[in-house]
Design a protein around this motif. Structure first.
Motif, PDB file in Angstrom:
ATOM      1  N   MET A 125       0.832  -1.196   0.000  1.00  0.00           N
ATOM      2  CA  MET A 125       0.000   0.000   0.000  1.00  0.00           C
ATOM      3  C   MET A 125       0.866   1.245   0.000  1.00  0.00           C
ATOM      4  O   MET A 125       1.791   1.390   0.792  1.00  0.00           O
ATOM      5  CB  MET A 125      -0.927   0.030   1.209  1.00  0.00           C
ATOM      6  CG  MET A 125      -2.019   1.086   1.069  1.00  0.00           C
ATOM      7  SD  MET A 125      -3.008   1.288   2.557  1.00  0.00           S
ATOM      8  CE  MET A 125      -2.220   2.685   3.321  1.00  0.00           C
ATOM      9  N   VAL A 126       0.543   2.150  -0.912  1.00  0.00           N
ATOM     10  CA  VAL A 126       1.184   3.462  -1.008  1.00  0.00           C
ATOM     11  C   VAL A 126       0.215   4.496  -0.461  1.00  0.00           C
ATOM     12  O   VAL A 126      -0.987   4.444  -0.763  1.00  0.00           O
ATOM     13  CB  VAL A 126       1.548   3.786  -2.472  1.00  0.00           C
ATOM     14  CG1 VAL A 126       2.153   5.185  -2.578  1.00  0.00           C
ATOM     15  CG2 VAL A 126       2.513   2.745  -3.026  1.00  0.00           C
ATOM     16  N   GLN A 127       0.713   5.419   0.347  1.00  0.00           N
ATOM     17  CA  GLN A 127      -0.139   6.449   0.946  1.00  0.00           C
ATOM     18  C   GLN A 127       0.265   7.829   0.462  1.00  0.00           C
ATOM     19  O   GLN A 127       1.445   8.193   0.527  1.00  0.00           O
ATOM     20  CB  GLN A 127      -0.039   6.404   2.474  1.00  0.00           C
ATOM     21  CG  GLN A 127      -0.829   7.484   3.193  1.00  0.00           C
ATOM     22  CD  GLN A 127      -2.328   7.316   3.068  1.00  0.00           C
ATOM     23  OE1 GLN A 127      -2.837   6.192   3.091  1.00  0.00           O
ATOM     24  NE2 GLN A 127      -3.044   8.409   2.923  1.00  0.00           N
ATOM     25  N   SER A 128      -0.708   8.595  -0.028  1.00  0.00           N
ATOM     26  CA  SER A 128      -0.547  10.031  -0.290  1.00  0.00           C
ATOM     27  C   SER A 128      -1.512  10.761   0.636  1.00  0.00           C
ATOM     28  O   SER A 128      -2.701  10.437   0.671  1.00  0.00           O
ATOM     29  CB  SER A 128      -0.871  10.364  -1.751  1.00  0.00           C
ATOM     30  OG  SER A 128       0.080   9.812  -2.633  1.00  0.00           O
ATOM     31  N   PHE A 129      -1.006  11.749   1.377  1.00  0.00           N
ATOM     32  CA  PHE A 129      -1.866  12.452   2.338  1.00  0.00           C
ATOM     33  C   PHE A 129      -2.616  13.620   1.703  1.00  0.00           C
ATOM     34  O   PHE A 129      -3.769  13.877   2.033  1.00  0.00           O
ATOM     35  CB  PHE A 129      -1.035  12.960   3.517  1.00  0.00           C
ATOM     36  CG  PHE A 129      -0.587  11.874   4.452  1.00  0.00           C
ATOM     37  CD1 PHE A 129      -1.492  11.256   5.295  1.00  0.00           C
ATOM     38  CD2 PHE A 129       0.735  11.471   4.490  1.00  0.00           C
ATOM     39  CE1 PHE A 129      -1.093  10.253   6.168  1.00  0.00           C
ATOM     40  CE2 PHE A 129       1.154  10.471   5.352  1.00  0.00           C
ATOM     41  CZ  PHE A 129       0.239   9.858   6.193  1.00  0.00           C
ATOM     42  N   HIS A 130      -1.947  14.396   0.854  1.00  0.00           N
ATOM     43  CA  HIS A 130      -2.509  15.594   0.217  1.00  0.00           C
ATOM     44  C   HIS A 130      -2.722  16.744   1.197  1.00  0.00           C
ATOM     45  O   HIS A 130      -2.616  17.903   0.830  1.00  0.00           O
ATOM     46  CB  HIS A 130      -3.807  15.279  -0.533  1.00  0.00           C
ATOM     47  CG  HIS A 130      -3.610  14.363  -1.699  1.00  0.00           C
ATOM     48  ND1 HIS A 130      -3.189  14.818  -2.930  1.00  0.00           N
ATOM     49  CD2 HIS A 130      -3.735  13.021  -1.814  1.00  0.00           C
ATOM     50  CE1 HIS A 130      -3.080  13.784  -3.754  1.00  0.00           C
ATOM     51  NE2 HIS A 130      -3.396  12.692  -3.094  1.00  0.00           N
ATOM     52  N   LEU A 166       4.067   8.906  -0.460  1.00  0.00           N
ATOM     53  CA  LEU A 166       4.394   9.909  -1.461  1.00  0.00           C
ATOM     54  C   LEU A 166       4.013  11.280  -0.925  1.00  0.00           C
ATOM     55  O   LEU A 166       2.913  11.470  -0.399  1.00  0.00           O
ATOM     56  CB  LEU A 166       3.646   9.651  -2.775  1.00  0.00           C
ATOM     57  CG  LEU A 166       3.934   8.329  -3.486  1.00  0.00           C
ATOM     58  CD1 LEU A 166       3.236   8.294  -4.832  1.00  0.00           C
ATOM     59  CD2 LEU A 166       5.432   8.107  -3.646  1.00  0.00           C
ATOM     60  N   ALA A 167       4.934  12.237  -1.048  1.00  0.00           N
ATOM     61  CA  ALA A 167       4.682  13.626  -0.659  1.00  0.00           C
ATOM     62  C   ALA A 167       4.705  14.490  -1.905  1.00  0.00           C
ATOM     63  O   ALA A 167       5.503  14.242  -2.821  1.00  0.00           O
ATOM     64  CB  ALA A 167       5.745  14.100   0.333  1.00  0.00           C
ATOM     65  N   VAL A 168       3.848  15.498  -1.965  1.00  0.00           N
ATOM     66  CA  VAL A 168       3.796  16.353  -3.150  1.00  0.00           C
ATOM     67  C   VAL A 168       4.758  17.531  -3.063  1.00  0.00           C
ATOM     68  O   VAL A 168       4.894  18.292  -4.012  1.00  0.00           O
ATOM     69  CB  VAL A 168       2.361  16.870  -3.417  1.00  0.00           C
ATOM     70  CG1 VAL A 168       1.440  15.713  -3.754  1.00  0.00           C
ATOM     71  CG2 VAL A 168       1.835  17.675  -2.234  1.00  0.00           C
ATOM     72  N   SER A 169       5.437  17.675  -1.928  1.00  0.00           N
ATOM     73  CA  SER A 169       6.406  18.758  -1.776  1.00  0.00           C
ATOM     74  C   SER A 169       7.409  18.367  -0.704  1.00  0.00           C
ATOM     75  O   SER A 169       7.152  17.479   0.118  1.00  0.00           O
ATOM     76  CB  SER A 169       5.714  20.066  -1.386  1.00  0.00           C
ATOM     77  OG  SER A 169       5.107  19.949  -0.106  1.00  0.00           O
ATOM     78  N   SER A 170       8.557  19.033  -0.708  1.00  0.00           N
ATOM     79  CA  SER A 170       9.546  18.800   0.342  1.00  0.00           C
ATOM     80  C   SER A 170       8.993  19.217   1.699  1.00  0.00           C
ATOM     81  O   SER A 170       9.309  18.605   2.728  1.00  0.00           O
ATOM     82  CB  SER A 170      10.824  19.576   0.033  1.00  0.00           C
ATOM     83  OG  SER A 170      11.410  19.110  -1.170  1.00  0.00           O
ATOM     84  N   ALA A 171       8.159  20.261   1.699  1.00  0.00           N
ATOM     85  CA  ALA A 171       7.538  20.704   2.951  1.00  0.00           C
ATOM     86  C   ALA A 171       6.659  19.605   3.536  1.00  0.00           C
ATOM     87  O   ALA A 171       6.685  19.345   4.748  1.00  0.00           O
ATOM     88  CB  ALA A 171       6.722  21.975   2.701  1.00  0.00           C
TER      89      ALA A 171
END
Length: 392
Positions: A125-130, A166-171
């Motif tokens: 499972m891959v998690q993206s928080f958004h 997965l993160a959409v930004s370094s922040a």
């Protein structure tokens, strides 16, 4: 055999247009990512909660991409904050699907619903928080809703137990590692893209033409009140119209009325126009006609609309918060403001409105920046994470 992926979006459907309810940037990302992954040979099913009893069980969104409506809770649109109650029921509905090589969950509701299902299936499972819950000591913006009761605990569990994040930004990556406690080697930054064909600059236009544009769901977090206050302070001789694209977020149905009252109180009636929710094509056309795009959000994991404005050759004035510092390059594609003082925002707008040469430089820089961020690149980097996980 193609890689079969279940993308999970419990609380909002990527088949809906953004700008109202709880339909926003996450929906745009999922829809584009799924399409590009399908172009790379994957088969993608997007699993979402049924909100219309008449909706078909399966809808083909594009070649290789299907939207599947699962029954969990009432078959009607409900506020985002209520969806914690539907997690287990949605997970039960997911468990009857099966046949997937991998699960990619988007947002914490989806992740908690998918976690036990992935274990039962024996899949990764891959998690993206958004978006991630604000730190406990953070003050709520006026009128902002408190977090769902289980959010902080749930996000921390996902950070520990999801196979990859997965993160959409370094922040966002820093938050996942530092606040949620994820192992750094399991968190990969994969930034969103932009369709530079759909979002492109307008042709030559008369100097001084155009309006100020803000596009967001209407809720306190997005800070549209600050955009209105900033415009109220502008010199009427140079002040363009402010156009606001977006509808109320579920649970904030009275918020647009508050913004209308603020417009009237500041004497801006006739200078501020509310359009309601816009389709993607309508938003792209609005971007092309704008002189400056405003993003005064209190918090953005990335800030997709800022990248879309840049692709449209429109300078961005944005809050220096979260991933906006990566979506906007200060002094190259727009301006980042570290204060929420309306006078400072007015000053930044006034300076740009009276300096067309600077606006033109920022417009060129924005387009060049956007061309380096494509959805195809996002899909390729995401697929690399999938393949590494399956190989492990």
């Amino acid at each position: 055999m193609p890689l079969r992926v279940a993308m999970v979006s419990l609380h909002t459907s990527p088949g809906a247009d953004p700008g109202a309810g709880d339909v926003g940037g996450m929906n745009v990302v999922i829809r584009h990512l799924a399409g590009e992954l399908a172009a790379l040979g994957c088969e993608i099913d997007i699993l979402t909660r049924r909100t219309d009893p008449a909706a078909p069980t399966v809808v083909e969104l594009a070649a290789g991409v299907r939207l599947r409506h699962l029954d969990a809770g009432p078959a009607q649109v409900r506020p985002k904050s209520e969806h914690e109650a539907y997690i287990h029921e949605f997970g039960d509905a997911m468990s009857t699907c099966g046949g997937y090589d991998l699960i990619h969950a988007h947002h914490w509701f989806s992740g908690l619903a998918a976690l036990d299902v992935a274990r039962a299936w024996g899949t990764g499972m891959v998690q993206s928080f958004h978006s991630i819950a604000a730190a406990p000591e953070s003050a709520l913006a006026e009128g902002e809703r408190p977090e769902s009761p289980g959010r902080m605990v749930g996000e921390a569990r996902l950070a520990r137990e999801a196979n990859a994040l997965l993160a959409v930004s370094s922040a966002e990556r820093r938050t996942i590692v530092d606040r949620l406690g994820a192992a750094p080697d399991r968190v990969t930054v994969v930034r969103p893209g932009v369709d530079v064909t759909q979002f492109h600059p307008a042709g030559e236009r008369e100097s001084g033409a155009g309006y100020l544009l803000a596009a967001a769901r209407l809720e306190p977090l997005k800070g549209i009140d600050l955009a209105i206050e900033a415009v109220a302070g502008l010199d009427p001789q140079v002040a363009p119209e402010l156009v606001i694209c977006g509808g109320a977020t579920s649970g904030f149905e009275d918020y647009p009325d508050q913004l209308h009252q603020l417009v009237a109180a500041r004497g801006l009636s006739g200078r501020v126009r509310f359009l309601g929710p816009c389709s993607r094509d309508e938003l792209a056309a609005l971007m092309r006609g704008a002189r400056i795009f405003l993003n005064p959000s209190h918090s953005e994991t990335y800030g997709l609309t800022a990248l879309e404005a840049a692709a449209s050759g429109v300078p961005v004035v944005a809050a220096e918060s979260g991933g906006l510092v990566e979506a906007v390059r200060h002094g190259e594609t727009g301006l980042l403001l570290h204060t929420r003082d309306p006078d400072a925002w007015t000053g930044a707008l006034q300076a740009l409105l009276t300096d067309p040469a600077r606006v033109a430089r920022l417009a060129r820089g924005g387009r060049a920046h956007a061309e380096q961020h494509t959805w195809a690149q996002m899909a390729q980097r995401t697929l690399a994470v999938y393949q590494q996980l399956i190989g492990a």
